[in-house]
Motif scaffolding. Sequence first.
Motif, PDB file in Angstrom:
ATOM      1  N   PRO A  93       0.808  -1.231   0.000  1.00 47.43           N
ATOM      2  CA  PRO A  93       0.000   0.000   0.000  1.00 47.43           C
ATOM      3  C   PRO A  93       0.836   1.274   0.000  1.00 47.43           C
ATOM      4  O   PRO A  93       0.456   2.264  -0.643  1.00 47.43           O
ATOM      5  CB  PRO A  93      -0.848  -0.118   1.270  1.00 47.43           C
ATOM      6  N   MET A  94       1.982   1.270   0.676  1.00 47.47           N
ATOM      7  CA  MET A  94       2.835   2.455   0.667  1.00 47.47           C
ATOM      8  C   MET A  94       3.378   2.723  -0.729  1.00 47.47           C
ATOM      9  O   MET A  94       3.351   3.866  -1.213  1.00 47.47           O
ATOM     10  CB  MET A  94       3.986   2.299   1.664  1.00 47.47           C
ATOM     11  N   MET A  95       3.860   1.687  -1.389  1.00 52.31           N
ATOM     12  CA  MET A  95       4.469   1.879  -2.709  1.00 52.31           C
ATOM     13  C   MET A  95       3.424   2.156  -3.788  1.00 52.31           C
ATOM     14  O   MET A  95       3.674   2.934  -4.708  1.00 52.31           O
ATOM     15  CB  MET A  95       5.310   0.653  -3.083  1.00 52.31           C
ATOM     16  N   LEU A  96       2.247   1.541  -3.668  1.00 52.93           N
ATOM     17  CA  LEU A  96       1.190   1.838  -4.639  1.00 52.93           C
ATOM     18  C   LEU A  96       0.717   3.275  -4.467  1.00 52.93           C
ATOM     19  O   LEU A  96       0.497   3.996  -5.452  1.00 52.93           O
ATOM     20  CB  LEU A  96       0.020   0.865  -4.471  1.00 52.93           C
ATOM     21  N   THR A  97       0.572   3.707  -3.232  1.00 54.20           N
ATOM     22  CA  THR A  97       0.199   5.099  -2.976  1.00 54.20           C
ATOM     23  C   THR A  97       1.247   6.055  -3.528  1.00 54.20           C
ATOM     24  O   THR A  97       0.918   7.052  -4.183  1.00 54.20           O
ATOM     25  CB  THR A  97       0.012   5.332  -1.468  1.00 54.20           C
ATOM     26  N   ALA A  98       2.521   5.735  -3.266  1.00 58.80           N
ATOM     27  CA  ALA A  98       3.599   6.589  -3.772  1.00 58.80           C
ATOM     28  C   ALA A  98       3.547   6.695  -5.288  1.00 58.80           C
ATOM     29  O   ALA A  98       3.741   7.780  -5.860  1.00 58.80           O
ATOM     30  CB  ALA A  98       4.956   6.037  -3.327  1.00 58.80           C
ATOM     31  N   GLY A  99       3.272   5.584  -5.952  1.00 56.74           N
ATOM     32  CA  GLY A  99       3.221   5.586  -7.409  1.00 56.74           C
ATOM     33  C   GLY A  99       2.019   6.326  -7.972  1.00 56.74           C
ATOM     34  O   GLY A  99       2.088   6.908  -9.063  1.00 56.74           O
TER      35      GLY A  99
END
Length: 271
Positions: free
Chosen positions: A118-124
């Motif tokens: 979720p952190m990396m998808l949000t960042a992207g």
Amino acid sequence: MSPRDASVVLTGAAGGLGSAIARRLFEEGACLLLVGRSEAPLLTLARSLSVGARDRSRVDALVVDVTTDAGRAAVIDAAGARNANVLINNAAVAAFGPAQALQSEAARRLMETNVVAPMMLTAGMLPMLLTRPRAQVLNIGSTLGSLGVPGFSAYAASKAALRIYSEALRRELADSCVRVQYYAPRAIDTPFNSPEVQAFNEETHSASDSPEKIAQGVSRLLQSGSTQRYAGGFEAIAARLNGLFPEWLDGAFAKHRRALKSLKFPNGASS
């Protein structure tokens, strides 16, 4: 944000809670990009939603693994094509049992799915979301992320990390168009719960909700714009009290310790 104005990316859409959220938001007028690893149930859900719909383009499905860079890149591309303005990070894996039984691979998978993905998808997705007039990121956490319960130490750690991430991100984006929200369900009556968890909940008389009730709460949170919400009045009070005086509640979990010790697990682990 009204569901009718929402183009939603929903991860973990094929699960019990994910499918309930999808049905609720679709009925209320949202456009949906359903994301998940399980192809058959994901496509079945997408087809069931589109049957009878005037505009079948309102729902689409993407079979990917959001714990991988390639999977997240595919979601971001598809979200851009659908002018997404809402991200619901719902995908998660469970973990229950005595702390000494935790295996490294299970711990790695837990953190990759519940925290890193979720952190990396949000960042992207943020560069795209920040261009929208209004956008929202809603992270599905757990009461266990605020209230440590015996048997759920690893799972609680992953949800606590997601809760603090949501809080920090909310403050970071406070002067932007992106609203960051956190929803914390208590136990949910879905196959996400193993037989051991079900037995534990029964023995400790832990309250639970239907996935449809939690989906209703998710919809209300999206529409209200509030920062966070807990399912269940007692759990909300306990979580807040635990944040102020955690040692005060230690004695309240004796029955949970006893229940954990009484259980037998498939791998032979016991407390």
